[in-house]
Design a protein around this motif. Structure first.
Motif, PDB file in Angstrom:
ATOM      1  N   CYS A  27       0.716  -1.336   0.187  1.00  0.00           N
ATOM      2  CA  CYS A  27       0.013  -0.101  -0.062  1.00  0.00           C
ATOM      3  C   CYS A  27       0.974   1.283  -0.012  1.00  0.00           C
ATOM      4  O   CYS A  27       1.754   1.605   0.816  1.00  0.00           O
ATOM      5  CB  CYS A  27      -0.789  -0.006   1.117  1.00  0.00           C
ATOM      6  SG  CYS A  27      -2.077   1.372   1.373  1.00  0.00           S
ATOM      7  N   GLY A  28       0.608   2.231  -0.939  1.00  0.00           N
ATOM      8  CA  GLY A  28       1.341   3.356  -1.174  1.00  0.00           C
ATOM      9  C   GLY A  28       1.386   4.160  -0.068  1.00  0.00           C
ATOM     10  O   GLY A  28       2.507   4.840   0.533  1.00  0.00           O
ATOM     11  N   GLY A  29       0.128   4.333   0.708  1.00  0.00           N
ATOM     12  CA  GLY A  29       0.115   5.216   1.957  1.00  0.00           C
ATOM     13  C   GLY A  29       0.811   4.630   3.032  1.00  0.00           C
ATOM     14  O   GLY A  29       1.402   5.325   3.754  1.00  0.00           O
ATOM     15  N   VAL A  30       0.915   3.291   3.084  1.00  0.00           N
ATOM     16  CA  VAL A  30       1.579   2.774   4.113  1.00  0.00           C
ATOM     17  C   VAL A  30       3.328   2.734   4.004  1.00  0.00           C
ATOM     18  O   VAL A  30       3.979   3.130   5.021  1.00  0.00           O
ATOM     19  CB  VAL A  30       1.355   1.346   4.378  1.00  0.00           C
ATOM     20  CG1 VAL A  30       2.317   0.563   5.431  1.00  0.00           C
ATOM     21  CG2 VAL A  30      -0.017   1.004   4.795  1.00  0.00           C
ATOM     22  N   VAL A  31       3.500   2.732   2.634  1.00  0.00           N
ATOM     23  CA  VAL A  31       5.027   3.059   2.457  1.00  0.00           C
ATOM     24  C   VAL A  31       5.354   4.474   2.661  1.00  0.00           C
ATOM     25  O   VAL A  31       6.348   4.767   3.374  1.00  0.00           O
ATOM     26  CB  VAL A  31       5.221   2.692   0.759  1.00  0.00           C
ATOM     27  CG1 VAL A  31       6.732   3.170   0.520  1.00  0.00           C
ATOM     28  CG2 VAL A  31       5.141   1.054   0.829  1.00  0.00           C
ATOM     29  N   ALA A  32       4.478   5.290   2.079  1.00  0.00           N
ATOM     30  CA  ALA A  32       4.773   6.872   2.403  1.00  0.00           C
ATOM     31  C   ALA A  32       4.693   7.022   3.757  1.00  0.00           C
ATOM     32  O   ALA A  32       5.517   8.013   4.266  1.00  0.00           O
ATOM     33  CB  ALA A  32       3.710   7.546   1.844  1.00  0.00           C
ATOM     34  N   SER A  33       4.042   6.433   4.957  1.00  0.00           N
ATOM     35  CA  SER A  33       4.115   6.745   6.288  1.00  0.00           C
ATOM     36  C   SER A  33       5.524   6.161   6.758  1.00  0.00           C
ATOM     37  O   SER A  33       5.730   6.751   7.943  1.00  0.00           O
ATOM     38  CB  SER A  33       3.011   5.915   6.910  1.00  0.00           C
ATOM     39  OG  SER A  33       3.341   4.605   6.997  1.00  0.00           O
ATOM     40  N   LEU A  34       6.109   5.244   6.035  1.00  0.00           N
ATOM     41  CA  LEU A  34       7.501   4.913   6.593  1.00  0.00           C
ATOM     42  C   LEU A  34       8.589   5.956   6.110  1.00  0.00           C
ATOM     43  O   LEU A  34       9.896   5.769   6.886  1.00  0.00           O
ATOM     44  CB  LEU A  34       7.865   3.532   6.371  1.00  0.00           C
ATOM     45  CG  LEU A  34       6.788   2.300   6.932  1.00  0.00           C
ATOM     46  CD1 LEU A  34       7.061   1.131   6.246  1.00  0.00           C
ATOM     47  CD2 LEU A  34       7.262   2.327   8.238  1.00  0.00           C
ATOM     48  N   GLU A  35       8.378   6.759   5.354  1.00  0.00           N
ATOM     49  CA  GLU A  35       9.529   7.666   5.060  1.00  0.00           C
ATOM     50  C   GLU A  35       9.558   8.938   5.828  1.00  0.00           C
ATOM     51  O   GLU A  35       8.866   9.401   6.385  1.00  0.00           O
ATOM     52  CB  GLU A  35       9.316   7.895   3.417  1.00  0.00           C
ATOM     53  CG  GLU A  35       9.178   6.748   2.344  1.00  0.00           C
ATOM     54  CD  GLU A  35       8.575   6.893   1.217  1.00  0.00           C
ATOM     55  OE1 GLU A  35       8.723   6.025   0.197  1.00  0.00           O
ATOM     56  OE2 GLU A  35       7.832   7.859   0.910  1.00  0.00           O
ATOM     57  N   GLU A  36      10.660   9.306   5.814  1.00  0.00           N
ATOM     58  CA  GLU A  36      11.224  10.512   6.587  1.00  0.00           C
ATOM     59  C   GLU A  36      10.365  11.989   5.860  1.00  0.00           C
ATOM     60  O   GLU A  36      10.351  12.824   6.477  1.00  0.00           O
ATOM     61  CB  GLU A  36      12.366  10.603   7.067  1.00  0.00           C
ATOM     62  CG  GLU A  36      12.855   9.483   7.864  1.00  0.00           C
ATOM     63  CD  GLU A  36      11.995   9.785   9.259  1.00  0.00           C
ATOM     64  OE1 GLU A  36      11.612  10.844   9.619  1.00  0.00           O
ATOM     65  OE2 GLU A  36      11.689   8.601   9.515  1.00  0.00           O
TER      66      GLU A  36
END
Ligand code: CO
Length: 217
Positions: free
Chosen positions: A101-110
């Protein structure tokens, strides 16, 4: 002006084929909808609700947003849920996440992504409360997948705790909440085994109010 004529011709073809297979389909549907299911899923274009579960128009009530979140004060989602339960009397609410999930991936980025970071903050909170568990996942792919699963479980928890579902259970209206995850790479659904069918079931599935995770999670 480009009027997206291709989409309109697709539409005419689809309406024709559907009507051919089931005469009077649209006429019957126009009178009422009585879906048995409410789907709460991600907006991702690769996760089309009806197609995945092979349901026709009229059979699935749908709410989708980035990363399939159920936020306690999101009037949009709550309104959908209230209408689905109080008026349509759906019997099942399916929270369906998906791997990658792109949203989940983005949430892990700084780095900043803009306004969406405020929405994704809800996933960062989940990440923060499962740090010990998530430390076991060394590579980004497995960490993301695990967080996608945890996100679904938390959203099931959130659905169960809405006034809408609590009130339905209170008046003994049959509503079961399910947590599923979809694999974009194989097109298959997986049941995360966090099915909650009422208040007693809720206590069985979720440990306690302080750390609301199902026993096996
Ligand atoms: Co997604």
């Amino acid at each position: 002006m480009n009027k997206l004529t291709e989409l309109f011709s697709n539409n005419r073809r689809w309406a024709h084929t559907t009507e051919e297979g089931r005469p009077d389909f649209f006429k019957t549907l126009a009178h009422q909808q009585s879906p048995a299911y409410l789907w709460i899923g991600c907006s991702d274009s690769r996760v089309p609700a009806n197609e995945i579960v092979g349901l026709m128009p009229g059979e699935l009530f749908v709410h989708r947003n980035v990363a399939n979140l159920v936020v306690h004060s999101d009037m949009n989602c709550l309104t959908v849920m209230q209408y689905a339960i109080d008026v349509l009397k759906v019997r099942h609410i399916i929270v369906c996440g998906h791997y990658g999930c792109g949203g989940v991936v983005a949430s892990l980025e700084e780095e900043r992504h803009g306004l969406i970071d405020n929405w994704l903050r809800h996933i960062r909170d989940i990440h923060a409360s499962h740090q010990t568990d998530l430390k076991r996942y060394k590579d980004k792919r497995s960490l993301t997948d695990r967080l996608c699963e945890l996100n679904v479980v938390w959203q099931v928890y959130n659905v169960c705790n809405t006034t809408v579902v609590q009130d339905a259970w209170g008046r003994r209206q049959p509503v079961t909440v399910h947590g599923w995850i979809y694999g974009i790479e194989n097109g298959l659904l997986r049941d995360l085994d966090v099915c909650v069918a009422g208040k007693t079931d809720y206590k069985r599935v979720f440990k306690d109010e302080k750390k609301p995770m199902p026993r096996r999670w």
